[in-house]
Design a protein around this motif. Structure first.
Motif, PDB file in Angstrom:
ATOM      1  N   ASN A   1      -8.122  11.797   4.123  1.00 25.02           N
ATOM      2  CA  ASN A   1      -6.880  12.297   4.710  1.00 25.02           C
ATOM      3  C   ASN A   1      -5.954  11.186   5.196  1.00 25.02           C
ATOM      4  O   ASN A   1      -5.162  11.377   6.113  1.00 25.02           O
ATOM      5  CB  ASN A   1      -7.187  13.265   5.860  1.00 25.02           C
ATOM      6  CG  ASN A   1      -7.938  12.609   6.999  1.00 25.02           C
ATOM      7  OD1 ASN A   1      -8.593  11.583   6.820  1.00 25.02           O
ATOM      8  ND2 ASN A   1      -7.857  13.202   8.179  1.00 25.02           N
ATOM      9  N   THR A   2      -6.046  10.006   4.583  1.00 18.69           N
ATOM     10  CA  THR A   2      -5.099   8.935   4.876  1.00 18.69           C
ATOM     11  C   THR A   2      -4.635   8.282   3.576  1.00 18.69           C
ATOM     12  O   THR A   2      -5.343   8.311   2.570  1.00 18.69           O
ATOM     13  CB  THR A   2      -5.692   7.832   5.788  1.00 18.69           C
ATOM     14  OG1 THR A   2      -6.763   7.179   5.105  1.00 18.69           O
ATOM     15  CG2 THR A   2      -6.182   8.413   7.106  1.00 18.69           C
ATOM     16  N   CYS A   3      -3.449   7.692   3.622  1.00 20.24           N
ATOM     17  CA  CYS A   3      -2.887   6.982   2.475  1.00 20.24           C
ATOM     18  C   CYS A   3      -2.329   5.649   2.943  1.00 20.24           C
ATOM     19  O   CYS A   3      -1.924   5.499   4.099  1.00 20.24           O
ATOM     20  CB  CYS A   3      -1.737   7.777   1.843  1.00 20.24           C
ATOM     21  SG  CYS A   3      -2.180   9.314   1.048  1.00 20.24           S
ATOM     22  N   ILE A   4      -2.295   4.682   2.031  1.00 19.55           N
ATOM     23  CA  ILE A   4      -1.610   3.425   2.291  1.00 19.55           C
ATOM     24  C   ILE A   4      -0.215   3.545   1.690  1.00 19.55           C
ATOM     25  O   ILE A   4      -0.051   3.778   0.487  1.00 19.55           O
ATOM     26  CB  ILE A   4      -2.351   2.236   1.667  1.00 19.55           C
ATOM     27  CG1 ILE A   4      -3.708   2.040   2.364  1.00 19.55           C
ATOM     28  CG2 ILE A   4      -1.515   0.955   1.793  1.00 19.55           C
ATOM     29  CD1 ILE A   4      -4.591   1.012   1.709  1.00 19.55           C
ATOM     30  N   VAL A   5       0.794   3.433   2.547  1.00 15.55           N
ATOM     31  CA  VAL A   5       2.187   3.515   2.124  1.00 15.55           C
ATOM     32  C   VAL A   5       2.768   2.108   2.180  1.00 15.55           C
ATOM     33  O   VAL A   5       2.718   1.456   3.224  1.00 15.55           O
ATOM     34  CB  VAL A   5       2.997   4.444   3.053  1.00 15.55           C
ATOM     35  CG1 VAL A   5       4.427   4.596   2.549  1.00 15.55           C
ATOM     36  CG2 VAL A   5       2.319   5.810   3.172  1.00 15.55           C
ATOM     37  N   ALA A   6       3.281   1.616   1.067  1.00 17.00           N
ATOM     38  CA  ALA A   6       3.852   0.264   1.027  1.00 17.00           C
ATOM     39  C   ALA A   6       5.230   0.312   0.389  1.00 17.00           C
ATOM     40  O   ALA A   6       5.540   1.225  -0.382  1.00 17.00           O
ATOM     41  CB  ALA A   6       2.936  -0.675   0.244  1.00 17.00           C
ATOM     42  N   GLY A   7       6.045  -0.680   0.713  1.00 23.82           N
ATOM     43  CA  GLY A   7       7.379  -0.686   0.132  1.00 23.82           C
ATOM     44  C   GLY A   7       8.094  -2.007   0.277  1.00 23.82           C
ATOM     45  O   GLY A   7       7.692  -2.880   1.051  1.00 23.82           O
ATOM     46  N   LYS A   8       9.159  -2.123  -0.468  1.00 23.51           N
ATOM     47  CA  LYS A   8      10.060  -3.269  -0.392  1.00 23.51           C
ATOM     48  C   LYS A   8      11.459  -2.672  -0.479  1.00 23.51           C
ATOM     49  O   LYS A   8      11.741  -1.835  -1.355  1.00 23.51           O
ATOM     50  CB  LYS A   8       9.792  -4.222  -1.559  1.00 23.51           C
ATOM     51  CG  LYS A   8      10.167  -5.669  -1.312  1.00 23.51           C
ATOM     52  CD  LYS A   8       9.518  -6.569  -2.364  1.00 23.51           C
ATOM     53  CE  LYS A   8       9.765  -8.042  -2.086  1.00 23.51           C
ATOM     54  NZ  LYS A   8      11.126  -8.468  -2.424  1.00 23.51           N
ATOM     55  N   ASP A   9      12.348  -3.069   0.428  1.00 23.79           N
ATOM     56  CA  ASP A   9      13.651  -2.423   0.517  1.00 23.79           C
ATOM     57  C   ASP A   9      14.690  -2.984  -0.444  1.00 23.79           C
ATOM     58  O   ASP A   9      15.705  -2.351  -0.705  1.00 23.79           O
ATOM     59  CB  ASP A   9      14.180  -2.515   1.948  1.00 23.79           C
ATOM     60  CG  ASP A   9      13.338  -1.699   2.922  1.00 23.79           C
ATOM     61  OD1 ASP A   9      12.642  -0.778   2.465  1.00 23.79           O
ATOM     62  OD2 ASP A   9      13.368  -1.989   4.130  1.00 23.79           O
ATOM     63  N   SER A  10      14.452  -4.183  -0.974  1.00 19.61           N
ATOM     64  CA  SER A  10      15.380  -4.788  -1.927  1.00 19.61           C
ATOM     65  C   SER A  10      14.588  -5.738  -2.812  1.00 19.61           C
ATOM     66  O   SER A  10      13.368  -5.822  -2.718  1.00 19.61           O
ATOM     67  CB  SER A  10      16.494  -5.537  -1.190  1.00 19.61           C
ATOM     68  OG  SER A  10      15.964  -6.647  -0.482  1.00 19.61           O
ATOM     69  N   ASN A  11      15.314  -6.463  -3.671  1.00 25.34           N
ATOM     70  CA  ASN A  11      14.606  -7.395  -4.553  1.00 25.34           C
ATOM     71  C   ASN A  11      14.273  -8.717  -3.864  1.00 25.34           C
ATOM     72  O   ASN A  11      13.735  -9.631  -4.477  1.00 25.34           O
ATOM     73  CB  ASN A  11      15.405  -7.656  -5.831  1.00 25.34           C
ATOM     74  CG  ASN A  11      16.804  -8.177  -5.539  1.00 25.34           C
ATOM     75  OD1 ASN A  11      17.153  -8.433  -4.388  1.00 25.34           O
ATOM     76  ND2 ASN A  11      17.597  -8.315  -6.573  1.00 25.34           N
ATOM     77  N   VAL A  12      14.587  -8.818  -2.578  1.00 29.68           N
ATOM     78  CA  VAL A  12      14.196  -9.972  -1.777  1.00 29.68           C
ATOM     79  C   VAL A  12      13.583  -9.457  -0.481  1.00 29.68           C
ATOM     80  O   VAL A  12      13.697  -8.285  -0.149  1.00 29.68           O
ATOM     81  CB  VAL A  12      15.396 -10.894  -1.459  1.00 29.68           C
ATOM     82  CG1 VAL A  12      15.959 -11.496  -2.732  1.00 29.68           C
ATOM     83  CG2 VAL A  12      16.485 -10.114  -0.717  1.00 29.68           C
ATOM     84  N   GLY A  13      12.941 -10.329   0.264  1.00 25.15           N
ATOM     85  CA  GLY A  13      12.376  -9.914   1.538  1.00 25.15           C
ATOM     86  C   GLY A  13      10.898  -9.589   1.444  1.00 25.15           C
ATOM     87  O   GLY A  13      10.269  -9.689   0.392  1.00 25.15           O
ATOM     88  N   ALA A  14      10.350  -9.206   2.583  1.00 25.53           N
ATOM     89  CA  ALA A  14       8.913  -8.977   2.692  1.00 25.53           C
ATOM     90  C   ALA A  14       8.517  -7.560   2.306  1.00 25.53           C
ATOM     91  O   ALA A  14       9.326  -6.638   2.318  1.00 25.53           O
ATOM     92  CB  ALA A  14       8.457  -9.259   4.123  1.00 25.53           C
ATOM     93  N   VAL A  15       7.242  -7.427   1.971  1.00 26.67           N
ATOM     94  CA  VAL A  15       6.652  -6.117   1.715  1.00 26.67           C
ATOM     95  C   VAL A  15       6.187  -5.540   3.051  1.00 26.67           C
ATOM     96  O   VAL A  15       5.571  -6.239   3.850  1.00 26.67           O
ATOM     97  CB  VAL A  15       5.439  -6.236   0.766  1.00 26.67           C
ATOM     98  CG1 VAL A  15       4.775  -4.876   0.563  1.00 26.67           C
ATOM     99  CG2 VAL A  15       5.875  -6.824  -0.571  1.00 26.67           C
ATOM    100  N   TRP A  16       6.499  -4.273   3.321  1.00 33.77           N
ATOM    101  CA  TRP A  16       5.992  -3.628   4.525  1.00 33.77           C
ATOM    102  C   TRP A  16       4.934  -2.594   4.127  1.00 33.77           C
ATOM    103  O   TRP A  16       4.867  -2.173   2.982  1.00 33.77           O
ATOM    104  CB  TRP A  16       7.116  -2.954   5.319  1.00 33.77           C
ATOM    105  CG  TRP A  16       7.928  -1.943   4.552  1.00 33.77           C
ATOM    106  CD1 TRP A  16       9.141  -2.137   3.960  1.00 33.77           C
ATOM    107  CD2 TRP A  16       7.577  -0.575   4.297  1.00 33.77           C
ATOM    108  NE1 TRP A  16       9.573  -0.987   3.341  1.00 33.77           N
ATOM    109  CE2 TRP A  16       8.635  -0.005   3.536  1.00 33.77           C
ATOM    110  CE3 TRP A  16       6.496   0.235   4.619  1.00 33.77           C
ATOM    111  CZ2 TRP A  16       8.625   1.320   3.106  1.00 33.77           C
ATOM    112  CZ3 TRP A  16       6.471   1.553   4.196  1.00 33.77           C
ATOM    113  CH2 TRP A  16       7.532   2.083   3.450  1.00 33.77           C
ATOM    114  N   TRP A  17       4.111  -2.230   5.077  1.00 34.02           N
ATOM    115  CA  TRP A  17       3.121  -1.192   4.798  1.00 34.02           C
ATOM    116  C   TRP A  17       2.782  -0.427   6.067  1.00 34.02           C
ATOM    117  O   TRP A  17       3.016  -0.896   7.179  1.00 34.02           O
ATOM    118  CB  TRP A  17       1.848  -1.792   4.194  1.00 34.02           C
ATOM    119  CG  TRP A  17       0.942  -2.464   5.170  1.00 34.02           C
ATOM    120  CD1 TRP A  17       1.059  -3.738   5.660  1.00 34.02           C
ATOM    121  CD2 TRP A  17      -0.205  -1.896   5.811  1.00 34.02           C
ATOM    122  NE1 TRP A  17       0.048  -4.007   6.540  1.00 34.02           N
ATOM    123  CE2 TRP A  17      -0.743  -2.899   6.650  1.00 34.02           C
ATOM    124  CE3 TRP A  17      -0.839  -0.662   5.730  1.00 34.02           C
ATOM    125  CZ2 TRP A  17      -1.878  -2.677   7.430  1.00 34.02           C
ATOM    126  CZ3 TRP A  17      -1.977  -0.444   6.495  1.00 34.02           C
ATOM    127  CH2 TRP A  17      -2.478  -1.452   7.329  1.00 34.02           C
TER     128      TRP A  17
END
Length: 219
Positions: free
Chosen positions: A31-47
């Motif tokens: 009942n959990t998921c890892i959600v990750a993303g990047k908001d543009s083509n530069v910058g850090a990955v968040w999760w």
């Protein structure tokens, strides 16, 4: 709580608020998921870790994520619901999911443990007909990394070529093959990323980066 509750969200998504970025969601426990993303083509990955819930009557499934300090245009704790197009947030914004059922990369999807970084994780989500997004967390501190993957098929079979050049200087493309135990990487000694067991109440270490200790696939 069934495994279906979390795995229903598996995939890669397009957030209309961040047209040049990406999002991936992969089940991490029942009942959990890892959600990750990047908001543009530069910058850090968040999760972030999302908690999923399926109504007893099966009428709806939701994922709750704390986006505080992470995703551009989204903040606080939000509960999004699973819809045909992807996931819909309270303000009506829909993250549209890439339909991966016909992707040759789908067989590589999942959450894995690299034996060189046992407190971290790796997630793989198909994001094209023959491509995938690989996201990783190495240790209990730091930030996430990502690497693009491409499917290559030859007379020896199908493998996922992962470009690790964005992750660590000096490393380029490494090909992974699907084996019974997980994903096999070639080298002086075979290294296998083992699928994470989707058991209830599994906790995910928060941290990462590329400063982990041990002999991961790139060591």
């Amino acid at each position: 709580m069934s495994v279906v509750s979390s795995s229903k969200f598996n995939g890669s998504y397009h957030d209309p608020n961040c047209p040049y970025g990406w999002r991936t969601i992969i089940a991490n426990s029942a009942n959990t998921c890892i959600v990750a993303g990047k908001d543009s083509n530069v910058g850090a990955v968040w999760w972030a870790e999302g908690t999923t819930k399926e109504e007893p009557d099966g009428t709806s499934t939701t994922i709750t994520v704390d986006f505080s300090g992470k995703c551009k245009g989204t903040s606080g704790v939000l509960a999004a619901k699973h819809v045909d197009e992807g996931i819909e947030f309270p303000d009506g914004v829909i993250w549209k999911r890439f339909e991966s059922k016909d992707s040759s990369a789908k067989i590589f999807e999942g959450t894995f443990i690299d034996p060189g970084y046992p407190t971290g994780w790796r997630t793989i989500a198909a994001d094209g007909s023959d491509t995938a997004m690989v996201v990783g967390l190495d240790t209990s501190v730091g930030t996430a990394w990502y690497s693009p993957g491409t499917i290559v098929t030859d007379d020896k079979g199908t493998k996922l070529n992962i470009d690790f050049s964005k992750r660590m200087h000096g490393y380029q493309i490494v090909g992974a093959t699907k084996v019974e135990e997980g994903l096999s990487f070639p080298g002086k000694e075979e290294i296998i990323w083992k699928p994470k067991q989707l058991e209830p109440d599994t906790e995910t270490s928060k941290g990462c980066g590329c400063e982990g200790e041990g002999n991961c696939v790139l060591s």
